[in-house]
Motif scaffolding. Structure first.
Motif, PDB file in Angstrom:
ATOM      1  N   GLY A  71       0.717  -1.201   0.089  1.00 11.28           N
ATOM      2  CA  GLY A  71      -0.090   0.180   0.082  1.00 11.28           C
ATOM      3  C   GLY A  71       0.760   1.359  -0.084  1.00 11.28           C
ATOM      4  N   ALA A  72       1.996   0.985  -0.330  1.00  8.68           N
ATOM      5  CA  ALA A  72       2.999   2.247  -0.501  1.00  8.68           C
ATOM      6  C   ALA A  72       2.892   3.001  -2.004  1.00  8.68           C
ATOM      7  N   GLU A  73       3.552   4.077  -1.927  1.00  4.62           N
ATOM      8  CA  GLU A  73       3.525   4.745  -3.164  1.00  4.62           C
ATOM      9  C   GLU A  73       5.042   4.630  -3.520  1.00  4.62           C
ATOM     10  N   LEU A  74       5.575   4.319  -4.872  1.00  4.67           N
ATOM     11  CA  LEU A  74       6.807   4.265  -5.244  1.00  4.67           C
ATOM     12  C   LEU A  74       7.357   5.372  -5.556  1.00  4.67           C
ATOM     13  N   ASN A  75       8.633   5.609  -5.012  1.00  3.14           N
ATOM     14  CA  ASN A  75       9.524   6.635  -5.369  1.00  3.14           C
ATOM     15  C   ASN A  75       9.946   6.562  -6.529  1.00  3.14           C
ATOM     16  N   GLY A  76      10.128   6.905  -7.607  1.00  2.88           N
ATOM     17  CA  GLY A  76      10.666   6.510  -8.805  1.00  2.88           C
ATOM     18  C   GLY A  76      12.197   6.901  -8.893  1.00  2.88           C
ATOM     19  N   VAL A  77      12.821   7.830  -8.352  1.00  3.54           N
ATOM     20  CA  VAL A  77      14.103   8.101  -8.582  1.00  3.54           C
ATOM     21  C   VAL A  77      14.849   6.992  -7.548  1.00  3.54           C
ATOM     22  N   TYR A  78      14.252   6.823  -6.484  1.00  5.30           N
ATOM     23  CA  TYR A  78      14.775   5.891  -5.272  1.00  5.30           C
ATOM     24  C   TYR A  78      14.751   4.426  -6.085  1.00  5.30           C
ATOM     25  N   ALA A  79      13.663   4.107  -6.438  1.00  3.25           N
ATOM     26  CA  ALA A  79      13.531   2.755  -7.216  1.00  3.25           C
ATOM     27  C   ALA A  79      14.350   2.398  -8.447  1.00  3.25           C
ATOM     28  N   ILE A  80      14.748   3.459  -9.189  1.00  3.43           N
ATOM     29  CA  ILE A  80      15.749   3.283 -10.135  1.00  3.43           C
ATOM     30  C   ILE A  80      17.209   3.163  -9.790  1.00  3.43           C
ATOM     31  N   MET A  81      17.441   4.119  -8.785  1.00  2.00           N
ATOM     32  CA  MET A  81      18.884   3.949  -7.834  1.00  2.00           C
ATOM     33  C   MET A  81      18.813   2.426  -7.355  1.00  2.00           C
ATOM     34  N   LEU A  82      17.669   1.979  -6.538  1.00  2.15           N
ATOM     35  CA  LEU A  82      17.924   0.665  -6.015  1.00  2.15           C
ATOM     36  C   LEU A  82      17.870  -0.303  -7.068  1.00  2.15           C
ATOM     37  N   SER A  83      17.281  -0.269  -8.129  1.00  2.21           N
ATOM     38  CA  SER A  83      17.407  -1.187  -9.297  1.00  2.21           C
ATOM     39  C   SER A  83      18.780  -1.540  -9.840  1.00  2.21           C
ATOM     40  N   LYS A  84      19.584  -0.405  -9.666  1.00  2.00           N
ATOM     41  CA  LYS A  84      20.791  -0.447 -10.366  1.00  2.00           C
ATOM     42  C   LYS A  84      21.883  -0.735  -9.302  1.00  2.00           C
ATOM     43  N   ASP A  85      21.447  -1.036  -8.031  1.00  2.31           N
ATOM     44  CA  ASP A  85      22.290  -1.347  -6.768  1.00  2.31           C
ATOM     45  C   ASP A  85      22.905  -2.745  -6.849  1.00  2.31           C
ATOM     46  N   PRO A  86      24.073  -3.183  -7.271  1.00  2.00           N
ATOM     47  CA  PRO A  86      24.347  -4.589  -7.162  1.00  2.00           C
ATOM     48  C   PRO A  86      24.037  -5.192  -5.662  1.00  2.00           C
ATOM     49  N   SER A  87      24.182  -4.534  -4.644  1.00  2.00           N
ATOM     50  CA  SER A  87      23.790  -5.207  -3.334  1.00  2.00           C
ATOM     51  C   SER A  87      22.465  -5.757  -3.295  1.00  2.00           C
ATOM     52  N   TYR A  88      21.400  -4.507  -3.788  1.00  2.00           N
ATOM     53  CA  TYR A  88      19.917  -4.925  -3.773  1.00  2.00           C
ATOM     54  C   TYR A  88      19.957  -6.349  -4.668  1.00  2.00           C
ATOM     55  N   LEU A  89      20.399  -6.172  -5.636  1.00  2.00           N
ATOM     56  CA  LEU A  89      20.186  -7.480  -6.645  1.00  2.00           C
ATOM     57  C   LEU A  89      20.670  -8.643  -5.970  1.00  2.00           C
ATOM     58  N   GLN A  90      21.874  -8.612  -5.279  1.00  2.00           N
ATOM     59  CA  GLN A  90      22.565  -9.433  -4.505  1.00  2.00           C
ATOM     60  C   GLN A  90      21.609 -10.233  -3.428  1.00  2.00           C
ATOM     61  N   GLU A  91      21.197  -9.273  -2.593  1.00  2.00           N
ATOM     62  CA  GLU A  91      20.100  -9.653  -1.547  1.00  2.00           C
ATOM     63  C   GLU A  91      18.950 -10.464  -2.177  1.00  2.00           C
ATOM     64  N   ILE A  92      18.352 -10.189  -3.403  1.00  2.00           N
ATOM     65  CA  ILE A  92      17.402 -10.930  -4.114  1.00  2.00           C
ATOM     66  C   ILE A  92      17.798 -12.442  -4.118  1.00  2.00           C
ATOM     67  N   ALA A  93      19.008 -12.468  -4.605  1.00  2.00           N
ATOM     68  CA  ALA A  93      19.695 -13.906  -4.832  1.00  2.00           C
ATOM     69  C   ALA A  93      19.827 -14.677  -3.676  1.00  2.00           C
ATOM     70  N   ILE A  94      20.538 -13.910  -2.634  1.00  2.00           N
ATOM     71  CA  ILE A  94      20.655 -14.498  -1.436  1.00  2.00           C
ATOM     72  C   ILE A  94      19.369 -15.139  -0.612  1.00  2.00           C
ATOM     73  N   ALA A  95      18.582 -14.315  -0.669  1.00  2.00           N
ATOM     74  CA  ALA A  95      17.155 -14.627   0.034  1.00  2.00           C
ATOM     75  C   ALA A  95      16.489 -15.596  -0.676  1.00  2.00           C
ATOM     76  N   GLU A  96      16.808 -15.962  -2.256  1.00  2.00           N
ATOM     77  CA  GLU A  96      15.970 -17.246  -2.784  1.00  2.00           C
ATOM     78  C   GLU A  96      16.978 -18.328  -2.348  1.00  2.00           C
ATOM     79  N   LEU A  97      18.376 -18.185  -2.416  1.00  2.00           N
ATOM     80  CA  LEU A  97      19.041 -19.425  -2.136  1.00  2.00           C
ATOM     81  C   LEU A  97      18.962 -19.833  -0.618  1.00  2.00           C
ATOM     82  N   ASP A  98      18.477 -19.005   0.172  1.00  2.00           N
ATOM     83  CA  ASP A  98      18.333 -19.307   1.762  1.00  2.00           C
ATOM     84  C   ASP A  98      17.036 -20.080   1.798  1.00  2.00           C
TER      85      ASP A  98
END
Length: 103
Positions: A71-98
């Motif tokens: 139910g949150a509103e997406l902050n476009g600038v923050y979302a784009i920065m997050l989507s390009k952050d290798p650490s964020y993408l790595q967290e997705i992978a680690i969460a699935e492997l866990d």
């Protein structure tokens, strides 16, 4: 020759003459259900990991879905920065492997 019958509804499956063939058929009857169960689990695992790769390949789509779900509103600038952050993408992978270790 020995006839091999199905169960529980009896019908003749085959006729074998070698003891080794009888042993093979008996082992296959026990092993196939296990192999099929493993294949079903493997297919589910492949689908789960495919979805995780899709999250990594298309992070903006998933960031937006998560925001909507909360139910949150997406902050476009923050979302784009997050989507390009290798650490964020790595967290997705680690969460699935866990998740694999939880089963």
């Amino acid at each position: 020759d020995v006839d091999i019958w199905s169960q529980p509804d009896p019908w003749r499956v085959c006729s074998v003459g070698l003891y080794a063939d009888m042993v093979f058929i008996a082992q296959a009857r026990e092993g196939w259900p296990h192999a099929i169960g493993r294949a079903i689990k493997a297919e589910a695992e492949v689908e789960r990991l495919r979805m995780a790769l899709d999250k990594i390949a298309n992070p903006l789509k998933y960031i937006q879905m998560e925001a909507r779900a909360k139910g949150a509103e997406l902050n476009g600038v923050y979302a784009i920065m997050l989507s390009k952050d290798p650490s964020y993408l790595q967290e997705i992978a680690i969460a699935e492997l866990d998740k694999e270790g939880e089963r």
